[in-house]
Design a protein around this motif. Structure first.
Motif, PDB file in Angstrom:
ATOM      1  N   SER A   1      84.908 115.049  19.832  1.00 21.58           N
ATOM      2  CA  SER A   1      83.707 115.370  20.610  1.00 21.58           C
ATOM      3  C   SER A   1      83.237 116.795  20.361  1.00 21.58           C
ATOM      4  O   SER A   1      82.035 117.057  20.252  1.00 21.58           O
ATOM      5  CB  SER A   1      83.978 115.173  22.102  1.00 21.58           C
ATOM      6  OG  SER A   1      83.843 113.820  22.477  1.00 21.58           O
TER       7      SER A   1
ATOM      8  N   ILE B   1      75.904 111.311  16.861  1.00 22.83           N
ATOM      9  CA  ILE B   1      75.861 112.142  18.072  1.00 22.83           C
ATOM     10  C   ILE B   1      75.461 113.574  17.725  1.00 22.83           C
ATOM     11  O   ILE B   1      74.690 114.215  18.451  1.00 22.83           O
ATOM     12  CB  ILE B   1      77.222 112.099  18.796  1.00 22.83           C
ATOM     13  CG1 ILE B   1      77.498 110.680  19.300  1.00 22.83           C
ATOM     14  CG2 ILE B   1      77.251 113.082  19.966  1.00 22.83           C
ATOM     15  CD1 ILE B   1      78.895 110.478  19.852  1.00 22.83           C
TER      16      ILE B   1
ATOM     17  N   GLU C   1      79.900 107.782  13.915  1.00 21.61           N
ATOM     18  CA  GLU C   1      79.523 108.034  15.304  1.00 21.61           C
ATOM     19  C   GLU C   1      79.379 109.530  15.563  1.00 21.61           C
ATOM     20  O   GLU C   1      78.439 109.972  16.236  1.00 21.61           O
ATOM     21  CB  GLU C   1      80.566 107.426  16.250  1.00 21.61           C
ATOM     22  CG  GLU C   1      80.249 107.575  17.737  1.00 21.61           C
ATOM     23  CD  GLU C   1      79.281 106.543  18.263  1.00 21.61           C
ATOM     24  OE1 GLU C   1      79.168 106.419  19.501  1.00 21.61           O
ATOM     25  OE2 GLU C   1      78.622 105.864  17.451  1.00 21.61           O
TER      26      GLU C   1
ATOM     27  N   ARG D   1      75.875 104.504  25.204  1.00 22.09           N
ATOM     28  CA  ARG D   1      77.330 104.345  25.136  1.00 22.09           C
ATOM     29  C   ARG D   1      77.726 103.003  25.734  1.00 22.09           C
ATOM     30  O   ARG D   1      77.992 102.055  25.024  1.00 22.09           O
ATOM     31  CB  ARG D   1      78.035 105.507  25.869  1.00 22.09           C
ATOM     32  CG  ARG D   1      79.541 105.622  25.535  1.00 22.09           C
ATOM     33  CD  ARG D   1      80.421 104.723  26.368  1.00 22.09           C
ATOM     34  NE  ARG D   1      80.411 105.016  27.790  1.00 22.09           N
ATOM     35  CZ  ARG D   1      81.076 104.301  28.683  1.00 22.09           C
ATOM     36  NH1 ARG D   1      81.806 103.247  28.315  1.00 22.09           N
ATOM     37  NH2 ARG D   1      81.005 104.606  29.973  1.00 22.09           N
TER      38      ARG D   1
ATOM     39  N   GLU E   1      74.672 110.010  28.284  1.00 23.83           N
ATOM     40  CA  GLU E   1      75.973 109.811  27.670  1.00 23.83           C
ATOM     41  C   GLU E   1      75.699 109.103  26.341  1.00 23.83           C
ATOM     42  O   GLU E   1      75.201 107.979  26.317  1.00 23.83           O
ATOM     43  CB  GLU E   1      76.866 108.957  28.572  1.00 23.83           C
ATOM     44  CG  GLU E   1      78.304 108.884  28.093  1.00 23.83           C
ATOM     45  CD  GLU E   1      79.213 108.225  29.121  1.00 23.83           C
ATOM     46  OE1 GLU E   1      80.201 108.854  29.526  1.00 23.83           O
ATOM     47  OE2 GLU E   1      78.909 107.076  29.528  1.00 23.83           O
TER      48      GLU E   1
ATOM     49  N   ASN F   1      85.256 109.904  26.335  1.00 19.30           N
ATOM     50  CA  ASN F   1      86.538 110.081  25.654  1.00 19.30           C
ATOM     51  C   ASN F   1      87.670 109.518  26.487  1.00 19.30           C
ATOM     52  O   ASN F   1      87.659 109.607  27.716  1.00 19.30           O
ATOM     53  CB  ASN F   1      86.827 111.572  25.438  1.00 19.30           C
ATOM     54  CG  ASN F   1      85.692 112.292  24.760  1.00 19.30           C
ATOM     55  OD1 ASN F   1      85.659 112.427  23.556  1.00 19.30           O
ATOM     56  ND2 ASN F   1      84.730 112.779  25.556  1.00 19.30           N
TER      57      ASN F   1
ATOM     58  N   THR G   1      79.660 113.087  25.936  1.00 20.76           N
ATOM     59  CA  THR G   1      80.312 111.998  25.216  1.00 20.76           C
ATOM     60  C   THR G   1      81.409 111.396  26.091  1.00 20.76           C
ATOM     61  O   THR G   1      81.889 112.029  27.025  1.00 20.76           O
ATOM     62  CB  THR G   1      80.951 112.494  23.909  1.00 20.76           C
ATOM     63  OG1 THR G   1      81.895 113.530  24.221  1.00 20.76           O
ATOM     64  CG2 THR G   1      79.887 113.025  22.963  1.00 20.76           C
TER      65      THR G   1
ATOM     66  N   THR H   1      80.717 117.474  17.624  1.00 19.57           N
ATOM     67  CA  THR H   1      79.345 116.977  17.708  1.00 19.57           C
ATOM     68  C   THR H   1      78.362 118.013  18.236  1.00 19.57           C
ATOM     69  O   THR H   1      77.157 117.871  18.056  1.00 19.57           O
ATOM     70  CB  THR H   1      79.264 115.745  18.626  1.00 19.57           C
ATOM     71  OG1 THR H   1      79.566 116.133  19.982  1.00 19.57           O
ATOM     72  CG2 THR H   1      80.236 114.657  18.162  1.00 19.57           C
TER      73      THR H   1
ATOM     74  N   VAL I   1      81.632 116.722  28.103  1.00 16.75           N
ATOM     75  CA  VAL I   1      82.468 115.566  27.779  1.00 16.75           C
ATOM     76  C   VAL I   1      82.877 114.863  29.062  1.00 16.75           C
ATOM     77  O   VAL I   1      83.033 115.486  30.108  1.00 16.75           O
ATOM     78  CB  VAL I   1      83.743 115.974  27.003  1.00 16.75           C
ATOM     79  CG1 VAL I   1      83.385 116.560  25.648  1.00 16.75           C
ATOM     80  CG2 VAL I   1      84.611 116.932  27.817  1.00 16.75           C
TER      81      VAL I   1
ATOM     82  N   PRO J   1      82.761 109.647  20.169  1.00 17.86           N
ATOM     83  CA  PRO J   1      83.080 110.252  18.870  1.00 17.86           C
ATOM     84  C   PRO J   1      84.366 109.750  18.235  1.00 17.86           C
ATOM     85  O   PRO J   1      84.487 109.731  16.998  1.00 17.86           O
ATOM     86  CB  PRO J   1      83.175 111.743  19.214  1.00 17.86           C
ATOM     87  CG  PRO J   1      82.294 111.912  20.388  1.00 17.86           C
ATOM     88  CD  PRO J   1      82.486 110.664  21.190  1.00 17.86           C
TER      89      PRO J   1
END
Length: 372
Positions: free
Chosen positions: A84, A58, A54, A13, A44, A74, A72, A87, A92, A48
Protein backbone atom coordinates in the motif's frame (compact mmCIF):
# COMPACT_ATOMS: atom_id res chain seq x y z
CA UNK A 1 -23.84 22.69 13.69
CA UNK A 2 -24.21 18.92 13.86
CA UNK A 3 -21.30 16.85 12.60
CA UNK A 4 -21.84 15.63 9.06
CA UNK A 5 -22.02 11.89 8.36
CA UNK A 6 -19.14 10.71 6.17
CA UNK A 7 -19.92 8.57 3.15
CA UNK A 8 -16.99 6.27 2.40
CA UNK A 9 -17.33 4.69 -1.02
CA UNK A 10 -15.85 1.25 -1.67
CA UNK A 11 -17.14 0.64 -5.21
CA UNK A 12 -13.56 0.25 -6.44
CA UNK A 13 -12.76 -2.35 -3.79
CA UNK A 14 -15.75 -4.22 -2.34
CA UNK A 15 -17.84 -3.33 -5.37
CA UNK A 16 -15.31 -4.91 -7.71
CA UNK A 17 -15.58 -8.11 -5.68
CA UNK A 18 -19.07 -8.63 -7.11
CA UNK A 19 -19.25 -11.79 -9.26
CA UNK A 20 -18.32 -11.06 -12.87
CA UNK A 21 -17.11 -7.51 -12.26
CA UNK A 22 -13.59 -6.52 -13.34
CA UNK A 23 -12.76 -2.86 -13.86
CA UNK A 24 -9.98 -1.61 -16.09
CA UNK A 25 -7.82 1.37 -15.19
CA UNK A 26 -9.77 3.74 -17.43
CA UNK A 27 -13.05 2.59 -15.91
CA UNK A 28 -11.72 2.97 -12.37
CA UNK A 29 -10.54 6.48 -13.16
CA UNK A 30 -13.95 7.41 -14.59
CA UNK A 31 -15.73 6.18 -11.48
CA UNK A 32 -13.23 7.81 -9.10
CA UNK A 33 -13.50 11.16 -10.88
CA UNK A 34 -17.30 11.02 -10.95
CA UNK A 35 -17.51 10.21 -7.24
CA UNK A 36 -15.01 12.93 -6.36
CA UNK A 37 -16.87 15.49 -8.49
CA UNK A 38 -20.11 14.49 -6.75
CA UNK A 39 -18.56 15.22 -3.35
CA UNK A 40 -17.95 11.78 -1.85
CA UNK A 41 -15.99 11.96 1.40
CA UNK A 42 -13.61 9.04 0.88
CA UNK A 43 -12.69 6.43 -1.71
CA UNK A 44 -11.45 2.95 -0.91
CA UNK A 45 -9.66 2.18 -4.15
CA UNK A 46 -8.38 -1.38 -4.01
CA UNK A 47 -6.18 -4.07 -2.49
CA UNK A 48 -2.49 -3.53 -3.31
CA UNK A 49 -1.55 -7.00 -2.03
CA UNK A 50 -3.21 -8.40 -5.16
CA UNK A 51 -0.05 -7.61 -7.12
CA UNK A 52 1.79 -5.18 -9.34
CA UNK A 53 -1.12 -4.48 -11.70
CA UNK A 54 -3.31 -3.45 -8.75
CA UNK A 55 -0.51 -1.32 -7.29
CA UNK A 56 -0.10 0.39 -10.66
CA UNK A 57 -3.81 1.11 -10.97
CA UNK A 58 -4.06 2.53 -7.45
CA UNK A 59 -0.91 4.59 -7.98
CA UNK A 60 -2.47 6.06 -11.11
CA UNK A 61 -5.58 7.05 -9.13
CA UNK A 62 -3.39 8.62 -6.44
CA UNK A 63 -1.50 10.62 -9.08
CA UNK A 64 -4.76 12.31 -10.13
CA UNK A 65 -4.75 14.25 -6.82
CA UNK A 66 -8.52 14.14 -6.57
CA UNK A 67 -10.10 16.31 -3.85
CA UNK A 68 -10.94 13.27 -1.73
CA UNK A 69 -9.02 10.97 0.60
CA UNK A 70 -7.98 7.68 -0.99
CA UNK A 71 -7.43 4.60 1.16
CA UNK A 72 -6.55 0.98 0.44
CA UNK A 73 -7.78 -2.24 2.05
CA UNK A 74 -5.22 -4.50 3.73
CA UNK A 75 -5.11 -7.60 5.85
CA UNK A 76 -3.31 -7.19 9.17
CA UNK A 77 -0.13 -8.28 7.43
CA UNK A 78 2.97 -6.08 7.12
CA UNK A 79 3.56 -7.20 3.52
CA UNK A 80 0.11 -5.91 2.58
CA UNK A 81 0.87 -2.55 4.12
CA UNK A 82 4.24 -2.33 2.39
CA UNK A 83 2.44 -2.78 -0.93
CA UNK A 84 0.00 0.00 0.00
CA UNK A 85 2.77 2.45 0.83
CA UNK A 86 4.09 2.07 -2.72
CA UNK A 87 0.84 3.45 -4.17
CA UNK A 88 1.07 6.92 -2.63
CA UNK A 89 -2.41 6.88 -1.08
CA UNK A 90 -3.10 9.03 1.97
CA UNK A 91 -4.55 6.29 4.13
CA UNK A 92 -4.88 2.57 4.75
CA UNK A 93 -7.53 0.32 6.22
CA UNK A 94 -6.16 -2.56 8.28
CA UNK A 95 -8.71 -5.38 8.52
CA UNK A 96 -8.73 -8.06 11.22
CA UNK A 97 -11.24 -10.88 11.82
CA UNK A 98 -12.98 -10.41 15.16
CA UNK A 99 -15.43 -13.30 15.44
CA UNK A 100 -14.27 -16.57 16.96
CA UNK A 101 -15.71 -18.23 13.88
CA UNK A 102 -13.18 -16.52 11.64
CA UNK A 103 -10.30 -16.32 14.11
CA UNK A 104 -10.39 -20.07 14.75
CA UNK A 105 -11.68 -21.45 11.47
CA UNK A 106 -10.14 -19.06 8.96
CA UNK A 107 -6.92 -17.83 10.57
CA UNK A 108 -6.37 -20.87 12.82
CA UNK A 109 -5.27 -18.38 15.50
CA UNK A 110 -6.55 -16.99 18.80
CA UNK A 111 -7.64 -13.60 20.13
CA UNK A 112 -4.22 -12.80 21.59
CA UNK A 113 -2.66 -13.22 18.16
CA UNK A 114 -5.26 -10.89 16.63
CA UNK A 115 -4.50 -8.14 19.16
CA UNK A 116 -0.76 -8.54 18.69
CA UNK A 117 -0.96 -8.48 14.89
CA UNK A 118 -3.33 -5.52 14.98
CA UNK A 119 -0.98 -3.49 17.17
CA UNK A 120 2.06 -4.32 15.08
CA UNK A 121 0.39 -3.27 11.83
CA UNK A 122 -1.21 -0.08 13.17
CA UNK A 123 2.03 1.13 14.73
CA UNK A 124 3.75 0.54 11.40
CA UNK A 125 1.02 2.27 9.39
CA UNK A 126 1.00 5.36 11.58
CA UNK A 127 4.62 5.95 10.64
CA UNK A 128 3.91 5.78 6.91
CA UNK A 129 0.52 7.33 6.13
CA UNK A 130 -1.67 10.17 7.36
CA UNK A 131 -4.86 8.24 8.04
CA UNK A 132 -5.43 4.77 9.51
CA UNK A 133 -8.73 2.89 9.62
CA UNK A 134 -9.04 -0.28 11.68
CA UNK A 135 -11.54 -2.65 10.08
CA UNK A 136 -13.29 -5.19 12.31
CA UNK A 137 -14.22 -8.03 9.98
CA UNK A 138 -17.27 -10.10 10.93
CA UNK A 139 -17.82 -7.84 13.93
CA UNK A 140 -21.54 -8.60 13.93
CA UNK A 141 -20.74 -12.17 15.04
CA UNK A 142 -17.98 -11.24 17.49
CA UNK A 143 -18.40 -11.34 21.26
CA UNK A 144 -19.09 -7.88 22.66
CA UNK A 145 -16.40 -8.20 25.32
CA UNK A 146 -13.75 -8.79 22.64
CA UNK A 147 -14.98 -5.86 20.57
CA UNK A 148 -14.67 -3.67 23.66
CA UNK A 149 -11.10 -4.88 24.18
CA UNK A 150 -10.22 -4.11 20.57
CA UNK A 151 -11.74 -0.63 20.76
CA UNK A 152 -9.77 0.20 23.89
CA UNK A 153 -6.55 -0.94 22.24
CA UNK A 154 -7.37 0.94 19.01
CA UNK A 155 -7.84 4.15 20.95
CA UNK A 156 -4.45 3.71 22.61
CA UNK A 157 -2.85 3.06 19.23
CA UNK A 158 -4.28 6.28 17.85
CA UNK A 159 -6.31 4.99 14.90
CA UNK A 160 -8.37 7.62 13.09
CA UNK A 161 -11.49 5.52 12.65
CA UNK A 162 -12.79 2.03 13.41
CA UNK A 163 -14.95 0.19 10.88
CA UNK A 164 -17.55 -2.25 12.21
CA UNK A 165 -18.32 -4.73 9.42
CA UNK A 166 -21.50 -6.76 9.20
CA UNK A 167 -19.56 -9.04 6.86
CA UNK A 168 -22.25 -11.67 6.34
CA UNK A 169 -25.21 -9.27 6.53
CA UNK A 170 -26.79 -10.95 9.53
CA UNK A 171 -27.85 -7.93 11.60
CA UNK A 172 -31.28 -6.30 11.83
CA UNK A 173 -31.82 -2.63 12.73
CA UNK A 174 -33.16 -2.97 16.28
CA UNK A 175 -30.45 -5.32 17.54
CA UNK A 176 -27.85 -3.33 15.67
CA UNK A 177 -28.94 -0.05 17.26
CA UNK A 178 -28.62 -1.27 20.85
CA UNK A 179 -25.34 -3.10 20.21
CA UNK A 180 -23.67 -0.24 18.41
CA UNK A 181 -24.96 2.35 20.84
CA UNK A 182 -23.02 0.62 23.59
CA UNK A 183 -19.87 0.60 21.44
CA UNK A 184 -20.17 4.34 20.78
CA UNK A 185 -20.33 5.05 24.50
CA UNK A 186 -17.04 3.29 25.23
CA UNK A 187 -14.72 5.03 22.76
CA UNK A 188 -13.75 8.45 21.50
CA UNK A 189 -12.68 7.05 18.14
CA UNK A 190 -15.18 7.78 15.32
CA UNK A 191 -16.95 4.62 14.18
CA UNK A 192 -17.92 3.54 10.67
CA UNK A 193 -20.52 0.94 9.72
CA UNK A 194 -19.93 -1.38 6.76
CA UNK A 195 -23.16 -3.14 5.74
CA UNK A 196 -23.77 -6.14 3.53
CA UNK A 197 -27.19 -6.76 2.06
CA UNK A 198 -27.64 -10.52 2.41
CA UNK A 199 -31.01 -10.10 4.14
CA UNK A 200 -31.99 -6.90 2.32
CA UNK A 201 -31.33 -4.65 5.32
CA UNK A 202 -28.11 -2.85 4.40
CA UNK A 203 -29.68 0.59 4.06
CA UNK A 204 -31.88 0.19 7.16
CA UNK A 205 -28.92 -1.06 9.17
CA UNK A 206 -26.77 1.84 7.99
CA UNK A 207 -29.37 4.33 9.21
CA UNK A 208 -29.66 2.50 12.52
CA UNK A 209 -25.89 2.82 12.92
CA UNK A 210 -26.12 6.58 12.47
CA UNK A 211 -28.93 6.76 15.01
CA UNK A 212 -26.68 4.82 17.39
CA UNK A 213 -23.96 7.44 17.01
CA UNK A 214 -21.76 6.19 14.17
CA UNK A 215 -20.08 8.96 12.15
CA UNK A 216 -19.31 7.20 8.85
CA UNK A 217 -20.92 4.69 6.50
CA UNK A 218 -19.46 2.40 3.85
CA UNK A 219 -21.37 2.45 0.56
CA UNK A 220 -21.08 1.37 -3.06
CA UNK A 221 -22.80 2.76 -6.15
CA UNK A 222 -25.88 0.70 -6.85
CA UNK A 223 -25.13 -1.54 -3.87
CA UNK A 224 -22.48 -3.38 -5.90
CA UNK A 225 -20.46 -5.93 -3.92
CA UNK A 226 -19.93 -9.48 -2.71
CA UNK A 227 -22.94 -11.83 -2.84
CA UNK A 228 -26.03 -9.65 -2.34
CA UNK A 229 -23.92 -6.51 -2.33
CA UNK A 230 -23.32 -3.60 0.02
CA UNK A 231 -25.32 -0.63 1.21
CA UNK A 232 -26.17 1.44 -1.88
CA UNK A 233 -24.73 4.95 -1.95
CA UNK A 234 -27.84 6.43 -3.53
CA UNK A 235 -30.22 4.82 -1.03
CA UNK A 236 -28.14 5.73 2.00
CA UNK A 237 -27.53 9.33 0.90
CA UNK A 238 -31.19 10.04 0.16
CA UNK A 239 -32.38 8.23 3.30
CA UNK A 240 -29.95 10.22 5.45
CA UNK A 241 -31.26 13.45 3.96
CA UNK A 242 -35.00 12.73 3.86
CA UNK A 243 -35.56 10.12 6.59
CA UNK A 244 -33.03 11.21 9.24
CA UNK A 245 -32.67 14.85 8.10
CA UNK A 246 -28.89 14.55 8.18
CA UNK A 247 -26.64 16.70 6.04
CA UNK A 248 -24.52 14.94 3.45
CA UNK A 249 -21.78 16.42 1.32
CA UNK A 250 -22.50 14.45 -1.82
CA UNK A 251 -24.57 16.18 -4.50
CA UNK A 252 -27.78 14.17 -4.67
CA UNK A 253 -28.37 15.27 -8.26
CA UNK A 254 -25.29 13.25 -9.28
CA UNK A 255 -26.67 9.95 -7.94
CA UNK A 256 -28.54 8.96 -11.09
CA UNK A 257 -25.57 9.59 -13.39
CA UNK A 258 -23.29 7.68 -11.00
CA UNK A 259 -25.64 4.72 -11.12
CA UNK A 260 -25.78 4.81 -14.91
CA UNK A 261 -21.98 5.04 -15.17
CA UNK A 262 -21.36 2.04 -12.93
CA UNK A 263 -24.10 0.10 -14.71
CA UNK A 264 -22.44 0.82 -18.03
CA UNK A 265 -18.89 -0.16 -17.08
CA UNK A 266 -19.93 -3.29 -15.16
CA UNK A 267 -22.55 -4.50 -17.61
CA UNK A 268 -25.08 -4.80 -14.79
CA UNK A 269 -28.53 -3.43 -15.53
CA UNK A 270 -30.26 -1.26 -12.93
CA UNK A 271 -33.54 -2.93 -11.87
CA UNK A 272 -36.43 -0.72 -12.92
CA UNK A 273 -37.73 -0.61 -9.33
CA UNK A 274 -34.30 0.04 -7.77
CA UNK A 275 -34.80 2.75 -5.12
CA UNK A 276 -33.66 6.23 -6.17
CA UNK A 277 -32.06 5.32 -9.52
CA UNK A 278 -34.49 2.78 -11.02
CA UNK A 279 -36.34 3.84 -14.17
CA UNK A 280 -39.79 3.38 -12.59
CA UNK A 281 -39.39 4.81 -9.10
CA UNK A 282 -41.04 8.14 -9.97
CA UNK A 283 -43.56 6.70 -12.41
CA UNK A 284 -47.20 6.44 -11.39
CA UNK A 285 -49.63 4.07 -13.09
CA UNK A 286 -52.70 3.70 -10.88
CA UNK A 287 -55.36 6.26 -11.75
CA UNK A 288 -55.76 6.99 -8.04
CA UNK A 289 -52.07 7.74 -7.69
CA UNK A 290 -51.93 9.80 -10.86
CA UNK A 291 -54.86 11.89 -9.69
CA UNK A 292 -53.20 12.29 -6.30
CA UNK A 293 -49.83 13.50 -7.60
CA UNK A 294 -51.54 15.88 -10.03
CA UNK A 295 -53.11 17.56 -7.00
CA UNK A 296 -49.99 17.41 -4.80
CA UNK A 297 -46.83 15.39 -5.41
CA UNK A 298 -46.49 14.77 -1.68
CA UNK A 299 -49.62 12.60 -1.77
CA UNK A 300 -47.63 9.69 -3.15
CA UNK A 301 -43.97 10.70 -3.05
CA UNK A 302 -41.65 10.80 -0.03
CA UNK A 303 -39.15 13.24 -1.52
CA UNK A 304 -39.12 15.40 -4.65
CA UNK A 305 -37.56 13.70 -7.69
CA UNK A 306 -36.10 17.06 -8.68
CA UNK A 307 -33.83 16.85 -5.62
CA UNK A 308 -31.93 14.05 -7.32
CA UNK A 309 -32.28 15.33 -10.87
CA UNK A 310 -35.31 13.18 -11.77
CA UNK A 311 -38.90 13.96 -12.76
CA UNK A 312 -42.33 12.54 -12.13
CA UNK A 313 -43.81 10.45 -14.92
CA UNK A 314 -47.01 8.56 -15.56
CA UNK A 315 -47.79 5.42 -17.53
CA UNK A 316 -50.91 3.51 -18.33
CA UNK A 317 -51.57 -0.10 -17.39
CA UNK A 318 -54.10 -2.44 -15.81
CA UNK A 319 -54.97 -0.05 -12.99
CA UNK A 320 -55.17 3.11 -15.08
CA UNK A 321 -58.54 4.77 -15.52
CA UNK A 322 -60.38 7.09 -17.87
CA UNK A 323 -59.00 10.24 -16.27
CA UNK A 324 -55.44 9.20 -17.05
CA UNK A 325 -56.23 8.74 -20.74
CA UNK A 326 -58.16 12.01 -20.96
CA UNK A 327 -55.24 13.93 -19.40
CA UNK A 328 -52.75 12.46 -21.87
CA UNK A 329 -54.99 13.23 -24.86
CA UNK A 330 -55.55 16.77 -23.62
CA UNK A 331 -51.79 17.39 -23.55
CA UNK A 332 -51.82 16.41 -27.25
CA UNK A 333 -54.80 18.64 -28.06
CA UNK A 334 -57.05 15.64 -28.72
CA UNK A 335 -60.65 15.30 -27.57
CA UNK A 336 -62.85 12.21 -27.91
CA UNK A 337 -66.35 11.41 -26.79
CA UNK A 338 -66.97 9.09 -23.85
CA UNK A 339 -67.62 6.03 -26.01
CA UNK A 340 -64.34 6.46 -27.86
CA UNK A 341 -62.46 6.96 -24.58
CA UNK A 342 -63.97 3.76 -23.18
CA UNK A 343 -62.96 1.90 -26.32
CA UNK A 344 -59.39 3.24 -26.06
CA UNK A 345 -59.20 2.26 -22.40
CA UNK A 346 -60.19 -1.31 -23.21
CA UNK A 347 -57.56 -1.53 -25.96
CA UNK A 348 -54.88 -0.03 -23.72
CA UNK A 349 -55.60 -2.42 -20.86
CA UNK A 350 -55.67 -5.38 -23.25
CA UNK A 351 -52.35 -4.34 -24.78
CA UNK A 352 -50.73 -3.87 -21.33
CA UNK A 353 -51.79 -7.39 -20.35
CA UNK A 354 -50.43 -8.81 -23.60
CA UNK A 355 -46.95 -7.31 -23.26
CA UNK A 356 -46.83 -7.66 -19.44
CA UNK A 357 -45.80 -4.08 -18.74
CA UNK A 358 -47.22 -0.59 -18.49
CA UNK A 359 -47.52 1.40 -21.71
CA UNK A 360 -45.29 4.29 -22.62
CA UNK A 361 -46.68 7.42 -24.21
CA UNK A 362 -45.63 6.35 -27.71
CA UNK A 363 -47.34 2.95 -27.20
CA UNK A 364 -50.58 4.69 -26.30
CA UNK A 365 -50.42 7.10 -29.21
CA UNK A 366 -50.02 4.17 -31.59
CA UNK A 367 -53.29 2.75 -30.27
CA UNK A 368 -54.97 6.16 -30.58
CA UNK A 369 -53.84 6.58 -34.20
CA UNK A 370 -54.89 3.04 -35.15
CA UNK A 371 -58.31 3.64 -33.62
CA UNK A 372 -59.03 6.82 -35.53
Amino acid sequence: MAERILLCDTTLRDGEQAPGVALGLREKEMIARALADAGIDELEVGVPAMGDSEIKAISQLASLHLPVRLITWNRAVLADLQASYRTGVAGVAVSIPTSDQQIRNKLRKDRAWVLEQMGQCIRNARKEVDYVVLGLEDASRAEFIFLAEILAEAEKLGVDRVRFADTVGILEPLKLFFTLQDLVRMTKVPLEFHAHNDLGMATANSLAAVQAGFKALSVTVGGLGERAGNAALEEVAVALRYALYEEVQINLKCLNSLGLLVSLVTGRQIPRSKPVIGADVFTHTSSIHIDGVKKDFANYQTYPPESIGRQHATSLGKYSGRKSIVRLLQTKGIEFDQATIDNLLNKILQRAQEIKRTLREDDIMEIVVSSC
